[in-house]
Design a protein around this motif. Sequence first.
Motif, PDB file in Angstrom:
ATOM      1  N   GLY A  80       0.846  -1.189   0.000  1.00 14.61           N
ATOM      2  CA  GLY A  80       0.000   0.000   0.000  1.00 14.61           C
ATOM      3  C   GLY A  80       0.876   1.230   0.000  1.00 14.61           C
ATOM      4  O   GLY A  80       2.024   1.170  -0.443  1.00 14.61           O
ATOM      5  N   PRO A  81       0.382   2.359   0.489  1.00 15.46           N
ATOM      6  CA  PRO A  81       1.210   3.560   0.536  1.00 15.46           C
ATOM      7  C   PRO A  81       2.455   3.337   1.387  1.00 15.46           C
ATOM      8  O   PRO A  81       2.448   2.508   2.308  1.00 15.46           O
ATOM      9  N   PRO A  82       3.537   4.054   1.111  1.00 14.56           N
ATOM     10  CA  PRO A  82       4.737   3.934   1.944  1.00 14.56           C
ATOM     11  C   PRO A  82       4.437   4.311   3.388  1.00 14.56           C
ATOM     12  O   PRO A  82       3.569   5.142   3.662  1.00 14.56           O
ATOM     13  N   LEU A  83       5.163   3.682   4.306  1.00 11.21           N
ATOM     14  CA  LEU A  83       4.942   3.909   5.733  1.00 11.21           C
ATOM     15  C   LEU A  83       6.028   4.816   6.295  1.00 11.21           C
ATOM     16  O   LEU A  83       7.215   4.504   6.192  1.00 11.21           O
ATOM     17  N   LEU A  84       5.634   5.922   6.898  1.00 10.70           N
ATOM     18  CA  LEU A  84       6.574   6.833   7.534  1.00 10.70           C
ATOM     19  C   LEU A  84       6.733   6.465   9.002  1.00 10.70           C
ATOM     20  O   LEU A  84       5.741   6.338   9.727  1.00 10.70           O
ATOM     21  N   LEU A  85       7.985   6.299   9.421  1.00 12.64           N
ATOM     22  CA  LEU A  85       8.287   5.982  10.816  1.00 12.64           C
ATOM     23  C   LEU A  85       8.659   7.284  11.521  1.00 12.64           C
ATOM     24  O   LEU A  85       9.828   7.579  11.767  1.00 12.64           O
ATOM     25  N   HIS A  86       7.645   8.073  11.847  1.00 16.72           N
ATOM     26  CA  HIS A  86       7.865   9.414  12.400  1.00 16.72           C
ATOM     27  C   HIS A  86       8.615   9.370  13.730  1.00 16.72           C
ATOM     28  O   HIS A  86       9.546  10.151  13.952  1.00 16.72           O
ATOM     29  N   ALA A  87       8.215   8.483  14.625  1.00 18.64           N
ATOM     30  CA  ALA A  87       8.813   8.449  15.960  1.00 18.64           C
ATOM     31  C   ALA A  87      10.294   8.098  15.899  1.00 18.64           C
ATOM     32  O   ALA A  87      11.126   8.737  16.562  1.00 18.64           O
ATOM     33  N   LEU A  88      10.634   7.088  15.096  1.00 15.36           N
ATOM     34  CA  LEU A  88      12.033   6.683  14.974  1.00 15.36           C
ATOM     35  C   LEU A  88      12.867   7.799  14.361  1.00 15.36           C
ATOM     36  O   LEU A  88      13.975   8.096  14.822  1.00 15.36           O
ATOM     37  N   ALA A  89      12.358   8.431  13.310  1.00 22.40           N
ATOM     38  CA  ALA A  89      13.092   9.517  12.657  1.00 22.40           C
ATOM     39  C   ALA A  89      13.327  10.675  13.621  1.00 22.40           C
ATOM     40  O   ALA A  89      14.426  11.241  13.680  1.00 22.40           O
ATOM     41  N   ALA A  90      12.310  11.029  14.393  1.00 17.21           N
ATOM     42  CA  ALA A  90      12.438  12.139  15.337  1.00 17.21           C
ATOM     43  C   ALA A  90      13.463  11.808  16.421  1.00 17.21           C
ATOM     44  O   ALA A  90      14.250  12.676  16.833  1.00 17.21           O
ATOM     45  N   GLU A  91      13.459  10.564  16.881  1.00 16.30           N
ATOM     46  CA  GLU A  91      14.388  10.172  17.940  1.00 16.30           C
ATOM     47  C   GLU A  91      15.832  10.204  17.452  1.00 16.30           C
ATOM     48  O   GLU A  91      16.731  10.675  18.146  1.00 16.30           O
ATOM     49  N   ILE A  92      16.063   9.723  16.221  1.00 13.74           N
ATOM     50  CA  ILE A  92      17.414   9.747  15.668  1.00 13.74           C
ATOM     51  C   ILE A  92      17.867  11.185  15.453  1.00 13.74           C
ATOM     52  O   ILE A  92      19.017  11.547  15.725  1.00 13.74           O
ATOM     53  N   ALA A  93      16.958  12.033  14.960  1.00 11.65           N
ATOM     54  CA  ALA A  93      17.307  13.433  14.738  1.00 11.65           C
ATOM     55  C   ALA A  93      17.652  14.132  16.043  1.00 11.65           C
ATOM     56  O   ALA A  93      18.537  14.997  16.081  1.00 11.65           O
ATOM     57  N   LEU A  94      16.979  13.750  17.122  1.00 14.09           N
ATOM     58  CA  LEU A  94      17.185  14.401  18.418  1.00 14.09           C
ATOM     59  C   LEU A  94      18.408  13.858  19.150  1.00 14.09           C
ATOM     60  O   LEU A  94      19.204  14.628  19.712  1.00 14.09           O
ATOM     61  N   LYS A  95      18.581  12.532  19.122  1.00 15.77           N
ATOM     62  CA  LYS A  95      19.608  11.907  19.961  1.00 15.77           C
ATOM     63  C   LYS A  95      20.781  11.334  19.167  1.00 15.77           C
ATOM     64  O   LYS A  95      21.777  10.900  19.760  1.00 15.77           O
ATOM     65  N   GLY A  96      20.638  11.267  17.840  1.00 12.66           N
ATOM     66  CA  GLY A  96      21.715  10.730  17.029  1.00 12.66           C
ATOM     67  C   GLY A  96      21.616   9.232  16.828  1.00 12.66           C
ATOM     68  O   GLY A  96      20.655   8.574  17.246  1.00 12.66           O
ATOM     69  N   ALA A  97      22.665   8.680  16.226  1.00 13.50           N
ATOM     70  CA  ALA A  97      22.656   7.274  15.825  1.00 13.50           C
ATOM     71  C   ALA A  97      22.682   6.313  17.001  1.00 13.50           C
ATOM     72  O   ALA A  97      22.409   5.121  16.833  1.00 13.50           O
ATOM     73  N   VAL A  98      22.997   6.804  18.199  1.00 13.21           N
ATOM     74  CA  VAL A  98      23.091   5.898  19.344  1.00 13.21           C
ATOM     75  C   VAL A  98      21.745   5.269  19.696  1.00 13.21           C
ATOM     76  O   VAL A  98      21.694   4.276  20.435  1.00 13.21           O
ATOM     77  N   VAL A  99      20.643   5.829  19.192  1.00 16.37           N
ATOM     78  CA  VAL A  99      19.321   5.250  19.475  1.00 16.37           C
ATOM     79  C   VAL A  99      18.835   4.376  18.325  1.00 16.37           C
ATOM     80  O   VAL A  99      17.675   3.976  18.307  1.00 16.37           O
ATOM     81  N   ALA A 100      19.732   4.087  17.374  1.00 16.20           N
ATOM     82  CA  ALA A 100      19.331   3.313  16.200  1.00 16.20           C
ATOM     83  C   ALA A 100      20.014   1.955  16.157  1.00 16.20           C
ATOM     84  O   ALA A 100      20.452   1.499  15.098  1.00 16.20           O
ATOM     85  N   GLY A 101      20.111   1.306  17.288  1.00 16.31           N
ATOM     86  CA  GLY A 101      20.638  -0.053  17.313  1.00 16.31           C
ATOM     87  C   GLY A 101      19.691  -1.015  16.624  1.00 16.31           C
ATOM     88  O   GLY A 101      18.531  -0.692  16.363  1.00 16.31           O
ATOM     89  N   ARG A 102      20.169  -2.201  16.350  1.00 10.63           N
ATOM     90  CA  ARG A 102      19.370  -3.163  15.590  1.00 10.63           C
ATOM     91  C   ARG A 102      18.063  -3.512  16.288  1.00 10.63           C
ATOM     92  O   ARG A 102      17.022  -3.646  15.639  1.00 10.63           O
ATOM     93  N   GLU A 103      18.103  -3.635  17.597  1.00 15.29           N
ATOM     94  CA  GLU A 103      16.870  -3.978  18.307  1.00 15.29           C
ATOM     95  C   GLU A 103      15.845  -2.864  18.201  1.00 15.29           C
ATOM     96  O   GLU A 103      14.637  -3.112  18.087  1.00 15.29           O
ATOM     97  N   ALA A 104      16.307  -1.620  18.230  1.00 15.03           N
ATOM     98  CA  ALA A 104      15.391  -0.483  18.083  1.00 15.03           C
ATOM     99  C   ALA A 104      14.764  -0.482  16.691  1.00 15.03           C
ATOM    100  O   ALA A 104      13.572  -0.197  16.531  1.00 15.03           O
ATOM    101  N   LEU A 105      15.563  -0.820  15.695  1.00 18.17           N
ATOM    102  CA  LEU A 105      15.041  -0.874  14.325  1.00 18.17           C
ATOM    103  C   LEU A 105      14.060  -2.023  14.176  1.00 18.17           C
ATOM    104  O   LEU A 105      13.015  -1.877  13.529  1.00 18.17           O
TER     105      LEU A 105
END
Length: 283
Positions: free
Chosen positions: A218-243
């Motif tokens: 269907g339409p593409p899915l935007l992951l707003h919460a994850l994007a906002a968290e990475i933008a705010l805190k950086g890559a340290v919140v983007a571990g594999r389990e978080a993804l």
Amino acid sequence: MKAPKFAYARVLEVDEAIATLAAGAGAAKAMSGSQSLGPMLNLRLARPAQVVDVAHIPGLRAVSRKADWVEIGAAVTHAEIEDGVHAPLADHPMRQVARGIAYRAIRTRGTVGGSLAHADPAADWVVTLAALGARVTIRSPRGERTAEADAFMLGAYTTVLEPDELIVAISVPSQTPITHWGYHKVCRKPGEFAEASAAVYFDASRKRARIVLGAVDGPPLLLHALAAEIALKGAVVAGREALRAAVHTALPERDAIDRKLFTACLERALDQSGIFAGPKQAE
């Protein structure tokens, strides 16, 4: 199979195209490169009474820079973007996307506007333009309007376009020195449609942070919460389990194998973006 019988009209002006579509009263379809509508006609999944060829309209073939945006005519081909024919796109991330679309023969005829209008969930432009926050300019007898690319597609092969409307341009943000961008897809073999895809776009100077999953039926899915968290805190919140958790939340109906594909696409798109230049969260 071969296409059913239809009338054919080649138009050379946008106004002429719109008038012809309007006169068709819902039975006319615009066609540019014929790489999306053509197969649909041959399979008789589309049966328009008239096909309106817009590929030769000069106004749909131009690319120009407008302030912080690049406006791309709807009939610009994938190959032209891939080859950097148009100066405003010479160093733009869209070149990377274009070179991975299908095969070269298709890229020389297929157009960005045609792909968007076709709205195949697995198409490259559907997900990447949503990630870029692109704007779609649409014209009809009633005038001109703009639709956000992430809201343009309503469902598989279904968009906000009315029968008498025509995409005339797509506007994307121009590249800046601090743009972070990545796109990855998984296909069974090169040239085929994606089984899973992900695109990411971060630009602090424009306060933009977008993560999008594509090829989701269907339409593409935007992951707003994850994007906002990475933008705010950086890559340290983007571990594999978080993804993994973000993908599971977005696609709860998918099985473990599918979710693993989407997680891999997301992780590789983020890696490609360069936003992981700093320390990454331990797994």
